[in-house]
Design an enzyme around this catalytic site. Structure first.
Site, short mmCIF file in Angstrom:
data_model
loop_
_atom_site.label_atom_id
_atom_site.label_comp_id
_atom_site.label_asym_id
_atom_site.label_seq_id
_atom_site.Cartn_x
_atom_site.Cartn_y
_atom_site.Cartn_z
N GLY A 15 0.91 -1.22 -0.04
CA GLY A 15 -0.08 0.07 -0.03
C GLY A 15 0.93 1.21 -0.13
N ARG A 76 1.11 -4.98 -5.97
CA ARG A 76 1.24 -5.95 -5.17
C ARG A 76 1.49 -7.34 -6.30
NH1 ARG A 76 -2.95 -3.40 -2.02
NH2 ARG A 76 -2.02 -3.00 0.01
N ASP A 107 5.86 -5.17 5.99
CA ASP A 107 6.43 -6.54 6.37
C ASP A 107 6.48 -7.44 5.24
OD1 ASP A 107 6.93 -6.24 8.98
OD2 ASP A 107 5.08 -7.02 9.77
N THR A 129 4.27 2.17 5.39
CA THR A 129 3.06 2.08 5.60
C THR A 129 2.19 2.99 6.61
OG1 THR A 129 1.19 -0.04 6.61
CG2 THR A 129 3.65 0.26 7.42
N ASP A 131 -0.29 2.06 8.44
CA ASP A 131 -0.91 1.32 9.56
C ASP A 131 -0.07 1.19 10.76
OD1 ASP A 131 -3.17 0.76 7.85
OD2 ASP A 131 -2.46 -1.37 7.36
N ASP A 133 2.06 -0.92 11.61
CA ASP A 133 2.12 -2.06 12.35
C ASP A 133 3.68 -2.94 11.96
OD1 ASP A 133 1.67 -2.26 9.30
OD2 ASP A 133 0.09 -3.79 9.21
N MET A 173 -9.12 3.08 8.35
CA MET A 173 -8.35 2.23 8.08
C MET A 173 -7.47 1.25 8.93
SD MET A 173 -6.65 3.03 4.32
CE MET A 173 -7.74 2.23 2.90
N ARG A 175 -6.45 -3.05 8.73
CA ARG A 175 -7.40 -4.41 8.42
C ARG A 175 -6.84 -5.19 9.58
NH1 ARG A 175 -7.90 -5.58 2.68
NH2 ARG A 175 -5.52 -5.61 2.68
N HIS A 220 -23.16 14.02 21.25
CA HIS A 220 -22.99 13.39 20.29
C HIS A 220 -22.32 12.05 20.68
CE1 HIS A 220 -19.49 15.56 21.51
NE2 HIS A 220 -18.87 14.19 21.62
#
Ligand code: ADP
Ligand code: F6P
Length: 324
Positions: A15, A76, A107, A129, A131, A133, A173, A175, A220
């Site tokens: 990504g 990919r 990774d 990334t 993420d 992660d 985002m 996953r 809210h």
């Protein structure tokens, strides 16, 4: 003695992430400053196997430090996960005189770099990334921009959510990892945060929390839901039915991956890009650049891939207290 590096390649894989261009620019310019030839490999490992390889000069990376995405494109590539694909990739590097490759990705991309290194092409990975992660590093290229983009979007949803006295489920985002959700949860003062690492699928708890907060006069109710849990639209319907509070779902999606990188992403990506070149010049291979305890460091890719990373339990625990 390690073979002297003369020509290096750079590719982006997996990504995309804001700041990848800053890293590419740094690899090209630090490479040239060190007397190396630099080649851009387009579309990640797919472009390597298709020999989409171009010479890169300093001017080719002008005017990109402020741009999101990746000028080299990313992809990919299943073929590169096979031993045949990896052998072909290493042979193509040798054919083009590429002694070292800087791989910017996550990774999965590092696993590819590991394979190339084992086949005699020196490789350095840069963590790219949104993420966050990657276990060996506290920083990944793109996370800072993405989390700020998400935070600003959630602030906007919150304005309308408050006006209409609604509950909003906002999907961000991530996953497999909840770092974006956790950071937005804190930064946006969310009432609930649903993380892939922690979620127990107990919607009754969410319902009870909404009812309790309403009784205390809150106008809210923001629930940040990570993509890995998903199903925000159906969750909104169930929550509205159970609470009587109008509920809307917003999926932020790929807008989180785009946009001009923050100062931090530009500076860290530039530093990491230059460091990757310096490591190659020192004859190092199968390493990944990381940010740890306030410093830029490098780890063996095998060690880096074996490390584990969770979300911060403490930050997760305090979220409820801070959104009272
Ligand atoms: P990320 O790098 O962001 O984790 P992916 O997991 O999609 O993204 O991996 C990017 C690419 O890296 C894959 O499409 C593939 O070409 C390559 N790759 C992933 N896993 C391996 C592997 N085990 N061996 C070799 N290459 C791999
Ligand atoms: O870049 C990371 C990430 O955004 C994940 O959070 C997400 O699951 C995945 O990429 C989606 O990527 P794509 O839509 O490009 O397959």
């Amino acid at each position: 003695m390690a073979k002297e590096i003369k020509t290096i390649g750079v590719l982006t894989s997996g990504g995309d992430a804001p700041g990848m261009n800053a890293a590419i620019r740094a690899v090209v310019r630090e490479g040239i400053a060190k007397g190396l030839k630099v080649k851009g490999i387009k579309r990640g490992y797919a472009g390597l196997l298709a020999e989409e390889i171009v010479d890169m000069e300093a001017k080719d990376v002008s005017d990109i430090i402020q741009r999101g995405g990746t000028i080299l494109q990313t992809a990919r590539c299943m073929e590169f996960t096979t031993p045949e694909g990896q052998k072909k990739g290493a042979e193509i590097c040798k054919k083009h005189g590429i002694d070292g490759v800087v791989v910017i990705g996550g990774d999965g991309s590092f696993k590819g770099a590991q394979k190339l290194a084992a086949l005699g092409v020196n490789t350095i990975g840069l963590p790219g990334t949104i993420d966050l992660d990657i276990a060996c590093t506290e920083y990944t290229i793109g996370f800072d921009t993405a989390v700020n983009t998400a935070m600003e979007a959630i602030d906007k949803v919150r304005d309308t959510s408050t006006s209409h006295e609604r509950c909003s489920i906002i999907e961000v985002m991530g996953r497999g990892a909840g770092h974006i959700a956790l950071w937005c949860g804190i930064a946006n003062g969310a009432e609930d945060i649903l993380l892939p690492e922690k979620y127990d699928y107990d919607e009754q708890k969410l319902v009870n929390n909404i009812i309790e907060k309403r009784q205390r006069g809150k106008k809210h109710h923001i629930i940040i839901n990570a993509e890995g849990i998903g199903h925000s639209a159906s969750m909104a319907k169930r929550i509205e039915a159970a609470t009587g509070v109008e509920t809307r779902a917003t999926i932020l999606g790929h807008m989180q991956r785009g946009g001009s990188p923050t100062c931090k992403d530009r500076v860290y990506a530039s530093t990491m890009g230059a460091m990757a070149v310096d490591l190659l010049c020192e004859g190092k291979s199968n390493r990944v650049v990381a940010y740890s305890h306030g410093d830029f460091v490098d780890y063996d890719i095998d060690e880096a891939l074996a490390m584990q990373k969770g979300i911060s339990e403490y930050q997760y625990e305090i979220c409820h207290n801070l959104s009272k």
